[in-house]
Write an enzyme that holds these catalytic residues in place. Structure first.
Site, short mmCIF file in Angstrom:
data_model
loop_
_atom_site.label_atom_id
_atom_site.label_comp_id
_atom_site.label_asym_id
_atom_site.label_seq_id
_atom_site.Cartn_x
_atom_site.Cartn_y
_atom_site.Cartn_z
N LYS B 76 0.72 -1.11 -0.02
CA LYS B 76 -0.04 0.10 0.02
C LYS B 76 0.84 1.12 0.12
O LYS B 76 1.72 1.17 0.69
CB LYS B 76 -0.78 0.02 1.15
N SER B 151 -9.91 2.13 2.98
CA SER B 151 -8.78 2.81 2.33
C SER B 151 -7.98 1.83 1.46
O SER B 151 -7.46 2.35 0.30
CB SER B 151 -8.03 3.83 3.10
N SER B 175 -10.09 -0.41 7.02
CA SER B 175 -9.47 -0.21 5.89
C SER B 175 -8.83 -1.28 5.22
O SER B 175 -8.50 -1.38 4.05
CB SER B 175 -8.50 1.08 5.82
#
Lengths: 95, 484
Positions: B76, B151, B175
């Site tokens: 990420k 997210s 997330s």
């Protein structure tokens, strides 16, 4: 809880965020909606409840006051928008 | 190759069925061909990936391979990577190249993993749909008109589309688990403090935790084995021994006590999702588990509490972006205040600005007790609910998200409706507990996630419970059309 445009301007200043005058009303509406959601907390009796600052109730770890990282000024300043002679440059602060 | 488990890939690499360079090229080719339709990567690091793969092949040849040697993964874009851009989904960090690796990045590199690139995400991890990214929304591989969740939406979409073997994610309010649910993969958020936050760009420091997104619990166990552990550089890192997660995968579930909180099955839960969750619970019953109804009476307050705690901590953490030391700087500032204000207004998108303003407000003079202190007290009540529940049961189960993936754009104009996506995931972050989302029976062809919550540091049990379901069902093996 309802915020108006002048509240938004005050908060934006505290947060150091520039806000266009035509945006303040929208912000006031959005932030007020979020605070309405948050207001559900008011219904809870929290007398005698200890606030939870850390999920595992851990104390802050301390270490000896000795350098733990090498000096890498040039490497870190490579990311600065404007740096010169090891200094970060900003608009003149003192006349 | 893209459908093989990490254990199979590792075995093949050891037998030289193919090399890590071949495997890495295979994934890079898939990314080049398939990602333009998904936008799950912000940066593809082809050159460094191939160099790492070549080193992995050397290690394999020398018989010096670690458990993840040569396995292609993605990070990420919230994890700092030396030499590869780290944007955090924001214009603020459009050109930021971290001078160091995050601990998680360093540990996975030491285990031999090959990093294919950095995945898309909601800006500064603030969002539940991956639409707040400055680099464009991510599409759900199951249907490109739908969001992947957020997210960690880029990581979830990339894993579901088989563009990497596994990916890292972070979870502040759901997330990892919510996008895992919406994309049909397995995502684990460990206990707060289990994985180091050093070099992971901070959003809300008392909630943030790194975790793994993978196609199965077994794959996640292999990665978490390498990621977890104490780090002196993170002052909130837990100094607790890490068990072997892979070793515990096959433990028998006979007698496992599963708690179903009645608050997680009430109004607001989609009927189809509820049926899928029940079908998974029935599988557990057949595996010998005992089902107990429990109550988490304060859980409905988790969203309001979160929207005080998280913005407050975010406003404080994001104060560091001042246009001076790194990050975006506005053109021709007329004085220092103008430089701060315009750099921040231009560098941050609307959702980040909103959260900074809410946080600034609730922490401002005269409001602290009514908001932040009150929220911390209710946070304690929420944690106490779980404590009582875990005296009765071993794990807690329920839906990860109230419904399947929603259309792009559907909730962007109404922040509060977006926030309610995380209604079942947030309480775990507030309490600091670990949680995992596992794919169960789809609804109308769209993935559904079962959430399993464990007691502190019981990641091994969560992975075991998830793995045993995946042992007797095939939901986790389904691949979206076009990405098989």
């Amino acid at each position: 809880m309802s915020l108006d445009s002048s509240d938004v301007e005050k908060i934006a200043h505290l947060a150091r965020l520039a806000i266009a005058p035509e945006q303040t009303e929208r912000y006031a509406a959005d932030l007020s909606n979020i605070l309405d959601l948050v207001a559900q907390m008011d219904a809870v009796d929290t007398t005698d409840v200890e606030p939870m600052a850390h999920p595992l109730h851990m104390a802050q770890r301390l270490r000896a006051d000795a350098p733990s990282e090498p000096n890498q000024r040039e490497r870190f300043q490579a990311n600065a928008p404007l740096a010169e002679a090891g200094l970060y440059l900003v608009p003149k602060v003192i006349e | 190759m893209q459908n093989k488990s990490i254990a199979q890939l590792a075995a093949d690499l050891r037998l030289r069925t193919y090399s890590s360079v071949e495997l890495t090229k295979h994934y890079l080719e898939r990314i080049a061909r398939l990602d333009p339709g998904l936008n799950s990567f912000i940066t593809v690091a082809e050159e460094s990936a191939l160099a790492a793969a070549a080193r992995a092949d050397q290690a394999l040849k020398a018989g010096d391979a670690g458990p993840l040697t040569g396995i292609p993964i993605a990070h990420k874009d919230i994890f700092c990577t030396q030499g590869v851009k780290t944007t955090c989904g924001s214009r603020m960090l459009e050109n930021f190249v971290a001078p160091y690796d995050a601990t998680v990045v360093e540990k996975l590199a030491a285990a031999g993993a090959v990093v294919l690139g950095k995945t898309n995400m909601d800006e500064f991890a603030m969002g539940s749909s991956n639409e707040t990214s400055y680099y464009g929304a991510v599409k759900n591989p199951w249907n490109p008109d739908l969001v992947p969740g957020g997210s960690s939406g880029g990581s979830a979409a990339a894993v579901a589309a088989r563009l990497c073997a596994a990916a890292t994610g972070t979870d502040t309010g759901g997330s990892i688990r919510q996008p895992a649910a919406l994309c049909g993969i397995t995502g684990i958020k460990p206990t707060y403090g289990r994985c180091s936050r050093w070099g992971m760009i901070a959003f809300a420091s008392s909630l943030d935790q790194a975790g793994v997104m993978a196609r199965s619990a077994a794959d996640a166990a292999f990665v978490l084995d390498e990621m977890a552990g104490f780090d002196r550089r993170d002052s909130t890192s837990a100094d607790v021994p890490v068990p072997d997660y892979v070793d515990a995968l096959d433990n028998d579930l006979k007698g496992l006590r599963i708690g179903l909180p009645k608050e997680y099955f009430g109004e607001g839960l989609d009927a189809g999702v509820a049926r899928s969750i029940q079908a998974a619970i029935d599988e557990y019953r057949r595996l010998g588990a005992e089902i107990v109804e429990i109550s988490l009476p304060n859980s409905p307050l988790s969203v309001p509490v979160y929207y005080v705690v998280a913005p407050a901590e975010c406003s404080s953490n994001l104060a560091r972006f001042d246009g001076v030391r790194y990050g975006h700087r506005c053109a021709e500032p007329k004085d220092l205040e103008d430089l701060y204000k315009r750099s921040r207004a231009e560098g941050f998108g609307p959702e980040v600005r909103r959260r900074i303003m809410i946080g600034t407000y609730v922490l401002s003079a005269g409001y602290y007790d009514a908001y932040y202190l009150k929220a911390q007290k209710i946070r304690q009540l929420i944690a106490d609910d779980f404590k009582r529940a875990f005296e009765q049961v071993d794990v807690i189960m329920g839906p990860t998200a109230p419904a399947t993936a929603f259309p792009l754009g559907a909730k962007m104009d109404d922040p509060v409706s977006m926030y309610l996506n995380d209604i079942y995931t947030i309480a775990t972050n507030l309490a600091g507990l670990p949680g995992i989302s596992v794919p169960v029976a789809p609804v109308d062809g769209l993935p559904v996630g079962l959430q399993i919550i464990g007691n502190y540091f019981e990641e091994a049990r969560l992975l075991n419970v998830a793995h045993m379901l995946q042992h007797v069902t095939h939901w986790h093996q389904a691949a979206p059309v076009g990405f098989e």
